[in-house]
Design an enzyme around this catalytic site. Structure first.
Site, PDB file in Angstrom:
ATOM      1  N   TYR A 271       2.969   9.981  -0.532  1.00 49.20           N
ATOM      2  CA  TYR A 271       4.088   9.417   0.215  1.00 49.20           C
ATOM      3  C   TYR A 271       5.420   9.681  -0.480  1.00 49.20           C
ATOM      4  O   TYR A 271       6.478   9.604   0.142  1.00 49.20           O
ATOM      5  CB  TYR A 271       3.929   7.908   0.402  1.00 49.20           C
TER       6      TYR A 271
ATOM      7  N   ASP B  19       0.841  -1.192   0.000  1.00 51.00           N
ATOM      8  CA  ASP B  19       0.000   0.000   0.000  1.00 51.00           C
ATOM      9  C   ASP B  19       0.876   1.241   0.000  1.00 51.00           C
ATOM     10  O   ASP B  19       1.628   1.492   0.941  1.00 51.00           O
ATOM     11  CB  ASP B  19      -0.902   0.006   1.243  1.00 51.00           C
TER      12      ASP B  19
ATOM     13  N   LYS C 138      -2.800   5.896  -4.151  1.00 49.82           N
ATOM     14  CA  LYS C 138      -3.869   6.847  -3.851  1.00 49.82           C
ATOM     15  C   LYS C 138      -3.579   8.187  -4.511  1.00 49.82           C
ATOM     16  O   LYS C 138      -2.425   8.592  -4.629  1.00 49.82           O
ATOM     17  CB  LYS C 138      -3.996   7.044  -2.330  1.00 49.82           C
TER      18      LYS C 138
ATOM     19  N   HIS D 224      -7.579   9.725  -1.904  1.00 51.00           N
ATOM     20  CA  HIS D 224      -6.914   9.683  -0.601  1.00 51.00           C
ATOM     21  C   HIS D 224      -7.745  10.344   0.501  1.00 51.00           C
ATOM     22  O   HIS D 224      -7.839   9.822   1.611  1.00 51.00           O
ATOM     23  CB  HIS D 224      -5.537  10.350  -0.714  1.00 51.00           C
TER      24      HIS D 224
END
Length: 279
Positions: A51, A46, A76, A109
């Site tokens: 990120y 994931d 996401k 997200h």
């Protein structure tokens, strides 16, 4: 190797119930951390555009030697790309970073209810991506029930998952039950409340009795409740510990006792108020 149980999503696709999360993993460390997870036995990763480490996940997939069909990859949408055209371009960026032709699951997200772009427009962009075959499944993250209701009323595809903060101090029972009623599975982020539940007396007593760590007991609680869960660690011993969940079971009374710890206590933002857009 341990066989990870799978959950069948509402479109018939199976997702491993236990995965490896790379939230807050340094991009420079992501490839090695993901390769370690693959060595331990994880096959569900994931990540997210925000990120900044999708490329590391892609490098690990390429170097792992594991058939791509055996790996389930989620990413996401970045909060800054909710307009339709922006969302489509951002998804192209995800595939480029991962060096993949598709992802198994792509999520909005955050709903960002306070910005001028309606998340229903964003959802319809994800529906286009799904129709193209480049995202095998689509879903949402951090959506509350009213957000989900609008997606269900105005969209044409039912989200396969809602990824939300869930742990013993925030059990989210009502939202989880609503998801079940609509065929939307719950994925749990912050599954141990960023470590906040690990010294809880109730969980400690159960852990001592079953001969496991409090983290393992908490993750097992998620598994038995039906959550899809992906703990994060860059320490191999912890990665292995978090994977070692399938040689014991909690009793119904144990599960109920842990669920009763709920305080509606968040470690992260409230989705009804969160409108952060990265600069």
């Amino acid at each position: 190797m341990t066989t990870i149980p799978t959950i069948t999503l509402n479109n018939g696709i199976q997702i491993p119930q236990l995965g490896f999360g790379v939230y807050q993993v340094d991009p420079a460390e992501t490839k090695d951390a993901t390769l370690t997870a693959f060595e331990v036995g994880y096959r569900h990763i994931d990540t997210a555009e925000m990120y900044g480490n999708e490329a590391g996940v892609g490098e690990a997939i390429a170097e792992s030697g594991i058939d791509r069909g055996e790996i389930f990859v989620t990413s996401k949408l970045n909060n800054g790309f909710h307009k339709r055209d922006d969302a489509l371009k951002a998804f192209d960026g995800t595939l480029d970073a991962l060096k993949q032709d598709y992802v198994d699951l792509f999520l909005i997200h955050w709903p960002l209810p306070g910005i001028d772009v309606d998340y229903v427009e964003t959802w319809k962009a994800l529906e286009e991506i799904h129709a193209s075959g480049r995202a095998k499944s689509i879903g949402v993250s951090n959506f509350q029930q009213p957000h989900l209701e609008r997606i269900l009323d105005e969209g044409s595809v039912v989200p396969v998952v809602n990824q939300i903060e869930v742990h013993p101090y925030l059990t989210q029972d009502a939202l989880r039950e609503f998801g079940v009623s609509k065929g939307i599975h719950t994925e749990a982020w912050s599954p141990i409340a960023q470590g906040g539940v690990l010294k809880d007396e109730t969980i400690t007593e159960i852990a001592e009795r079953v001969g496991k760590s409090t983290a393992q007991v908490t993750l097992r609680w998620h598994i038995q409740r039906g959550d899809i869960v992906f703990p994060k660690s860059v320490t191999r011993s912890r990665v292995e510990e978090n994977f070692d969940l399938f040689d014991f079971e909690l009793t119904d009374a144990d599960v109920a006792a842990i669920t009763a710890l709920n305080k509606d206590e968040r470690t992260g933002p409230n989705p009804d108020e969160f409108n952060y857009i990265p600069s």
